[in-house]
Design a protein around this motif. Structure first.
Motif, PDB file in Angstrom:
ATOM      1  N   PRO A   1       0.821  -1.216   0.000  1.00 37.26           N
ATOM      2  CA  PRO A   1       0.000   0.000   0.000  1.00 37.26           C
ATOM      3  C   PRO A   1       0.853   1.264   0.000  1.00 37.26           C
ATOM      4  O   PRO A   1       2.016   1.260   0.419  1.00 37.26           O
ATOM      5  N   SER A   2       0.268   2.327  -0.483  1.00 43.28           N
ATOM      6  CA  SER A   2       0.887   3.647  -0.470  1.00 43.28           C
ATOM      7  C   SER A   2      -0.124   4.652   0.057  1.00 43.28           C
ATOM      8  O   SER A   2      -1.251   4.294   0.414  1.00 43.28           O
ATOM      9  N   LEU A   3       0.265   5.926   0.075  1.00 42.13           N
ATOM     10  CA  LEU A   3      -0.571   6.959   0.676  1.00 42.13           C
ATOM     11  C   LEU A   3      -0.846   8.078  -0.319  1.00 42.13           C
ATOM     12  O   LEU A   3      -0.039   8.366  -1.205  1.00 42.13           O
ATOM     13  N   PHE A   4      -2.000   8.709  -0.126  1.00 42.75           N
ATOM     14  CA  PHE A   4      -2.349   9.942  -0.827  1.00 42.75           C
ATOM     15  C   PHE A   4      -2.683  10.962   0.248  1.00 42.75           C
ATOM     16  O   PHE A   4      -3.654  10.820   0.987  1.00 42.75           O
ATOM     17  N   VAL A   5      -1.849  12.001   0.348  1.00 43.37           N
ATOM     18  CA  VAL A   5      -1.928  12.966   1.446  1.00 43.37           C
ATOM     19  C   VAL A   5      -2.283  14.339   0.890  1.00 43.37           C
ATOM     20  O   VAL A   5      -1.737  14.767  -0.135  1.00 43.37           O
ATOM     21  N   THR A   6      -3.179  15.032   1.575  1.00 42.49           N
ATOM     22  CA  THR A   6      -3.537  16.408   1.237  1.00 42.49           C
ATOM     23  C   THR A   6      -3.284  17.291   2.444  1.00 42.49           C
ATOM     24  O   THR A   6      -3.785  17.008   3.539  1.00 42.49           O
ATOM     25  N   LEU A   7      -2.487  18.358   2.246  1.00 39.80           N
ATOM     26  CA  LEU A   7      -2.136  19.287   3.321  1.00 39.80           C
ATOM     27  C   LEU A   7      -2.580  20.690   2.942  1.00 39.80           C
ATOM     28  O   LEU A   7      -2.435  21.103   1.787  1.00 39.80           O
ATOM     29  N   THR A   8      -3.105  21.426   3.917  1.00 41.76           N
ATOM     30  CA  THR A   8      -3.589  22.778   3.680  1.00 41.76           C
ATOM     31  C   THR A   8      -2.944  23.734   4.675  1.00 41.76           C
ATOM     32  O   THR A   8      -2.351  23.324   5.675  1.00 41.76           O
ATOM     33  N   LEU A   9      -3.068  25.016   4.395  1.00 41.91           N
ATOM     34  CA  LEU A   9      -2.592  26.056   5.299  1.00 41.91           C
ATOM     35  C   LEU A   9      -3.674  26.399   6.321  1.00 41.91           C
ATOM     36  O   LEU A   9      -4.850  26.065   6.126  1.00 41.91           O
ATOM     37  N   PRO A  10      -3.319  27.090   7.411  1.00 37.20           N
ATOM     38  CA  PRO A  10      -4.307  27.392   8.448  1.00 37.20           C
ATOM     39  C   PRO A  10      -5.323  28.432   7.990  1.00 37.20           C
ATOM     40  O   PRO A  10      -5.230  29.011   6.900  1.00 37.20           O
ATOM     41  N   SER A  11      -6.275  28.699   8.853  1.00 37.17           N
ATOM     42  CA  SER A  11      -7.327  29.667   8.549  1.00 37.17           C
ATOM     43  C   SER A  11      -6.823  31.081   8.818  1.00 37.17           C
ATOM     44  O   SER A  11      -6.054  31.329   9.745  1.00 37.17           O
ATOM     45  N   TYR A  12      -7.286  32.027   7.980  1.00 37.96           N
ATOM     46  CA  TYR A  12      -6.960  33.447   8.158  1.00 37.96           C
ATOM     47  C   TYR A  12      -8.206  34.267   8.464  1.00 37.96           C
ATOM     48  O   TYR A  12      -8.137  35.484   8.582  1.00 37.96           O
ATOM     49  N   GLY A  13      -9.316  33.579   8.598  1.00 42.42           N
ATOM     50  CA  GLY A  13     -10.595  34.226   8.856  1.00 42.42           C
ATOM     51  C   GLY A  13     -11.721  33.357   8.330  1.00 42.42           C
ATOM     52  O   GLY A  13     -11.506  32.450   7.524  1.00 42.42           O
ATOM     53  N   LYS A  14     -12.916  33.620   8.768  1.00 45.13           N
ATOM     54  CA  LYS A  14     -14.057  32.816   8.367  1.00 45.13           C
ATOM     55  C   LYS A  14     -14.326  32.967   6.879  1.00 45.13           C
ATOM     56  O   LYS A  14     -14.317  34.067   6.340  1.00 45.13           O
ATOM     57  N   ILE A  15     -14.544  31.820   6.201  1.00 45.90           N
ATOM     58  CA  ILE A  15     -14.738  31.770   4.748  1.00 45.90           C
ATOM     59  C   ILE A  15     -16.132  31.234   4.435  1.00 45.90           C
ATOM     60  O   ILE A  15     -16.614  30.306   5.092  1.00 45.90           O
TER      61      ILE A  15
ATOM     62  N   ASP B   1     -12.309  42.820   6.179  1.00 45.46           N
ATOM     63  CA  ASP B   1     -11.487  43.730   6.969  1.00 45.46           C
ATOM     64  C   ASP B   1     -10.736  43.022   8.079  1.00 45.46           C
ATOM     65  O   ASP B   1      -9.632  43.450   8.464  1.00 45.46           O
ATOM     66  N   SER B   2     -11.286  41.947   8.610  1.00 41.84           N
ATOM     67  CA  SER B   2     -10.612  41.200   9.681  1.00 41.84           C
ATOM     68  C   SER B   2      -9.806  40.010   9.148  1.00 41.84           C
ATOM     69  O   SER B   2      -9.111  39.344   9.931  1.00 41.84           O
ATOM     70  N   TYR B   3      -9.902  39.723   7.867  1.00 40.40           N
ATOM     71  CA  TYR B   3      -9.156  38.616   7.264  1.00 40.40           C
ATOM     72  C   TYR B   3      -7.665  38.949   7.275  1.00 40.40           C
ATOM     73  O   TYR B   3      -7.252  40.058   6.905  1.00 40.40           O
ATOM     74  N   ASP B   4      -6.821  38.009   7.689  1.00 35.71           N
ATOM     75  CA  ASP B   4      -5.382  38.254   7.838  1.00 35.71           C
ATOM     76  C   ASP B   4      -4.689  38.065   6.487  1.00 35.71           C
ATOM     77  O   ASP B   4      -4.079  37.026   6.205  1.00 35.71           O
ATOM     78  N   TYR B   5      -4.756  39.101   5.638  1.00 37.37           N
ATOM     79  CA  TYR B   5      -4.169  39.003   4.305  1.00 37.37           C
ATOM     80  C   TYR B   5      -2.642  38.981   4.370  1.00 37.37           C
ATOM     81  O   TYR B   5      -2.000  38.345   3.530  1.00 37.37           O
ATOM     82  N   ARG B   6      -2.042  39.675   5.329  1.00 42.12           N
ATOM     83  CA  ARG B   6      -0.578  39.673   5.414  1.00 42.12           C
ATOM     84  C   ARG B   6      -0.070  38.272   5.701  1.00 42.12           C
ATOM     85  O   ARG B   6       0.878  37.802   5.058  1.00 42.12           O
ATOM     86  N   ARG B   7      -0.694  37.587   6.641  1.00 43.48           N
ATOM     87  CA  ARG B   7      -0.256  36.220   6.951  1.00 43.48           C
ATOM     88  C   ARG B   7      -0.515  35.291   5.781  1.00 43.48           C
ATOM     89  O   ARG B   7       0.306  34.420   5.469  1.00 43.48           O
ATOM     90  N   ALA B   8      -1.643  35.462   5.105  1.00 43.77           N
ATOM     91  CA  ALA B   8      -1.939  34.631   3.935  1.00 43.77           C
ATOM     92  C   ALA B   8      -0.899  34.849   2.848  1.00 43.77           C
ATOM     93  O   ALA B   8      -0.449  33.902   2.192  1.00 43.77           O
ATOM     94  N   ALA B   9      -0.487  36.109   2.648  1.00 37.51           N
ATOM     95  CA  ALA B   9       0.517  36.403   1.622  1.00 37.51           C
ATOM     96  C   ALA B   9       1.857  35.782   1.977  1.00 37.51           C
ATOM     97  O   ALA B   9       2.516  35.162   1.133  1.00 37.51           O
TER      98      ALA B   9
END
Length: 521
Positions: A179-193, A202-210
């Motif tokens: 067997p092998s693996l299929f992995v999906t990784l994402t970045l954290p949240s910067y605000g409610k989507i 206005d409260s979304y953390d665009y600097r951290r996202a960038a």
């Protein structure tokens, strides 16, 4: 005016027949016969917006590469070939040039010309089929603590074994599974989507996202390093980076071998990357108040005339990292077996968006998503993307290898372009021992298969027989693009007709053999 242009129709026909619509005209000189020909070479684009046929071919190559390497049951051959005479000569010449440069530097002489020679030799060394550059001058490294951060959990570490293959499992009926693996990784949240856009921009953390998008490739490297330490073997992977609907990059990774899902999640939670760059939070120069260039000293403060800190000086004064990038809590891990529908589906998912740019994920009918992308682009505009980025001038630092004409907010790096959404790394990440073949070798396999189907042999040619030169624009010997496309379409039709004829003959032989077997029975 409503009638289509003939050139556009020719391009559509070429696309339908898989012919490159942006061929590069090259002049080929046969050194044996002296004959000169104009040859159209496919552009090799990877995006459908540039050339759909070339993009599809490149995608098919990646699919073949992924499939062949995912469930290997034998160790790949990694023994390097013996160097040839040209490679040895280049290394000797490079060593002599380096010795001459060091002697000139010690004598206080100008080394500009020797530096240019060395750079050219390095390029020739790579073009000659050698990896790395062992003759590069050593650079001083700044001492950074390798101790793990207190807010990151420790990871188990297994003893390394010299293998790239994962574990096998034997069922009760004696069948062996790998067997092998299929992995999906994402970045954290910067605000409610909601529906891919922030509920409260206005409260979304665009600097951290960038900043997370800018340094996402380094985070992936750290994850692979931690994965190999925990697994205890040389884990091989095939990964692609794609944008989420919220425009943040995320990773899909096919991993050879298997680990417990809990360990994969533990590795993702413990993986981080510290960006040891100078602080870029306080704006010192903006608008019309920008540093000025001096040929002798570099960039100066326009008011005081003081020389701005160099990149090395700013790094020496850096006491804490500019940014720390981590993965989010969403980690998806699937077990996959070779030859199953799940494996085929994962491969299709890995290659689904390879022919599209990151910016193509935007919905043109959704203005709120366009506004979200514009806000992200605004956050990226003045964010430094590399040590050589012109945006460092905004924070009172001379970029590495500074040159005249640099302006904050005008960096030409890929990360600042809207189509890249801050991510400037490679879209496809493949480990060196994945399929035991390079992409060029996979391409050669496809060529060999086609020639065999046409009843021809792929005989090696003398690499020094032909001389290739680009054709200057406006050359009278080059026919119009529409004519060249139609010729290529006609040639492609002949190939397909020949292959269909050969296939029909093969089917007839098989049918005849089956009938003879039936009569004999």
């Amino acid at each position: 005016m409503s009638r289509p242009l003939a050139r556009e129709v020719a391009e559509q026909v070429a696309i339908q027949h898989g012919v490159c619509v942006r061929p590069v005209a090259l002049k080929r000189l046969d050194t044996h016969t002296g004959q000169t020909d104009i040859i159209d070479v496919p552009c090799g684009a990877t995006l459908e917006t540039l050339c759909p046929p070339c993009a599809r071919r490149n995608r098919h190559l990646r699919v073949a590469q992924c499939r062949e390497g995912w469930h290997l049951d034998a160790e790949p051959i990694t023994t390097p070939s013996e160097p040839n005479e040209e490679q040895r000569w280049l290394i000797e010449f490079r060593a002599d040039a380096q010795a001459q440069r060091d002697t000139a530097e010690r004598a206080g002489q100008d080394t500009t010309d020797l530096d240019a020679v060395i750079i050219g030799l390095d390029a020739e060394i790579n073009a000659a089929g050698m990896r790395g550059n062992v003759l590069a001058r050593a650079t001083s490294k700044r001492n950074r603590s390798t101790r793990r951060r207190q807010d990151a959990p420790d990871l188990p570490r297994r003893k390394m074994t010299n293998t790239t293959l994962g574990r096998t499992f034997t069922s009760s009926d004696g069948k062996v599974y790998r067997p092998s693996l299929f992995v999906t990784l994402t970045l954290p949240s910067y605000g409610k989507i909601r529906d891919g856009v922030p509920v409260d921009p206005d409260s979304y953390d665009y600097r951290r996202a960038a900043r997370d998008a800018l340094h996402f490739s380094k985070l992936v490297d750290r994850f692979v390093q931690n994965l190999r330490r925990v697994a205890g073997y040389d884990v091989q992977y095939f990964a692609t980076v794609e944008p989420q609907k919220r425009l943040a990059p995320h990773l899909h990774m096919a991993v050879r071998g298997t680990l417990p899902r809990a360990e994969i999640r533990q590795i993702a939670a413990a993986t981080y990357h510290q960006v040891w760059w100078p602080a870029a939070d306080e704006v010192l120069f903006d608008g019309e108040h920008l540093p000025v260039w001096d040929n002798g000293a570099g960039y100066l403060d326009p008011c005081t005339g003081e020389v701005l800190r160099s990149w090395d000086q700013a790094l020496d004064e850096t006491a804490e990292p500019l940014h720390v990038v981590r993965f989010g809590d969403q980690v998806n891990v699937q077990g996959v077996l070779s030859g199953t529908p799940d494996a085929d589906q994962c491969i299709r998912y890995l290659s689904k968006y390879l022919t599209k740019s990151l910016g193509d994920s935007l919905d043109p009918d959704q203005p709120t998503q366009r506004e979200h992308a514009e806000r992200l682009a605004a956050a990226l505009r003045f964010e430094p993307c590399s040590p050589t980025c012109a945006n460092w001038l905004r924070y009172g630092i001379q970029p590495k290898n500074a040159k005249p004409g640099m302006l904050p907010g005008r960096c030409r790096g890929k990360a600042h372009k809207p189509d890249h959404l801050g991510y400037a790394g490679r879209r496809v990440l493949v480990s060196r021992k994945w399929s035991n073949k390079t992409l060029a070798e996979h391409k050669q396999d496809r060529r060999t298969w086609v020639l065999e189907a046409l009843g021809q042999t792929d005989e090696p040619t003398d690499p020094h027989r032909y001389l290739w030169k680009p054709v200057p624009a406006g050359d009278a010997n080059v026919p119009p693009l529409a004519v060249r496309l139609l010729r290529a379409v006609a040639e492609r039709q002949r190939w397909r007709a020949h292959m269909a004829e050969l296939q029909a003959q093969a089917d007839g032989l098989v049918l005849s053999a089956t009938e003879n077997t039936g009569r004999a029975a």
